[in-house]
Design an enzyme around this catalytic site. Sequence first.
Site, PDB file in Angstrom:
ATOM      1  N   CYS A  42       0.814  -1.228   0.000  1.00  0.00           N
ATOM      2  CA  CYS A  42       0.000   0.000   0.000  1.00  0.00           C
ATOM      3  C   CYS A  42       0.845   1.274   0.000  1.00  0.00           C
ATOM      4  O   CYS A  42       0.326   2.368  -0.226  1.00  0.00           O
ATOM      5  CB  CYS A  42      -0.955  -0.007   1.178  1.00  0.00           C
ATOM      6  N   ASN A 101     -10.107  -0.354   0.402  1.00  0.00           N
ATOM      7  CA  ASN A 101      -8.648  -0.209   0.337  1.00  0.00           C
ATOM      8  C   ASN A 101      -8.175  -0.712  -1.027  1.00  0.00           C
ATOM      9  O   ASN A 101      -8.322  -1.894  -1.336  1.00  0.00           O
ATOM     10  CB  ASN A 101      -8.027  -1.024   1.481  1.00  0.00           C
ATOM     11  N   HIS A 152      -3.195   7.138   2.874  1.00  0.00           N
ATOM     12  CA  HIS A 152      -3.647   5.860   2.306  1.00  0.00           C
ATOM     13  C   HIS A 152      -5.016   5.525   2.883  1.00  0.00           C
ATOM     14  O   HIS A 152      -5.230   5.620   4.092  1.00  0.00           O
ATOM     15  CB  HIS A 152      -2.615   4.772   2.648  1.00  0.00           C
TER      16      HIS A 152
END
Length: 334
Positions: free
Chosen positions: A113, A284, A254
């Site tokens: 990520c 996500n 994020h």
Amino acid sequence: MYAAFRSIGSYIPQNILTNQDLEKMVDTSDEWIVKRTGIKERRIANADEATSDLGYKAALQAIERSEIDITEIDMIVCATLSPDYLTMPSTAAMISKKLGIKNVMAFDISAACTGFVYLMSLAKAFVESGAKKNVLIIGAEKISSIIDYTDRSTCILFGDGAGAAVISATEDKNEAIIDVLASADGNFGELLITPGCGSVNPIREDNVNDKLQYMKMAGNEVFKVAVKTLTKDVIEILKKNKIDASEVDMFIPHQANFRIVEAVRAKLNFPVEKCAMTVAKYGNTSSASIPMAMNDLYEEGKIKNGDLMLLDAFGGGFTWGSALVRFAGKNFSS
Ligand code: COA
């Protein structure tokens, strides 16, 4: 020579997987998912869409908006944890083929990520050194291809999508990417892992039967480290560059979980309207989450030329990083 953030683009797959859909697949509820994560729905790519197809569409938009001719792109790097192929060819090479760009370096990086922040660091270094002039960076994910849709601890969290940007050489210091900090600690590797299909657990019937090809996560432990690390990163990069949080126009962390983003935002005192929050609609999307969020803000007119953006990411590895970036592109017009 400085590196300027010239443009942003994204691609959002059309299919929507809602919490209500997931209620029919695993033992979960819309109420539980919204309360623990803030996620209401996520996008899922078509069966015939590969990660490079998503990345290609985001890249095309970023190139068009950069006002740089496609023939001037001299490096393509893609961050992904769901590549087209396990080992080769790289997803970046597949994107270069789809874009019709030949004879430039194209490769992938693996930083989960944090991928997009790692890409910023790479592009900045290549451009500042004079080695490259126009670097295309892409965060692209078809995470649905590595998710076990019978595992409620992971399948509720993730979605597919892509974001891309063009980083170009400039002599104007006012346009420059100010700083990127990025790091990793492999001691946390097993907390967020896709254990199968690599050299440790090769593709074999027993490993596939054990579902090792799918992502596994110790959610609670990841959560705690994520909040702590994301907060520390921001404090560090602002302090190092002697910039006050109030000077930041848009904080783009994020998008892992509403509670993580909200905890970091509140600790750092960023006003709600200056904090990207797209997790409810996309879940996500790993390396794609920051550029997808940035693109939404850009298209809403909330990121304009000269604005100071603060990026902040955390992911498997563990990896983490932050970036202070001036938006050096043209303002959005539909
Ligand atoms: N639906 C319903 N119940 C669920 C569930 C789901 N989808 N997933 C887990 N549960 C259950 C657990 O089994 C547990 O039940 P028990 O108390 O009977 O054992 C209970 O809910 C609490 O589980 P826990 O894991 O402690 O919940 P949590 O509050 O930590 O929330 C996450 C779970 C995954 C939402 C949260 O830990 C998280 O977001 N972690 C970070 C994940 C992340 O962002 N990863 C990527 C980083 S880049």
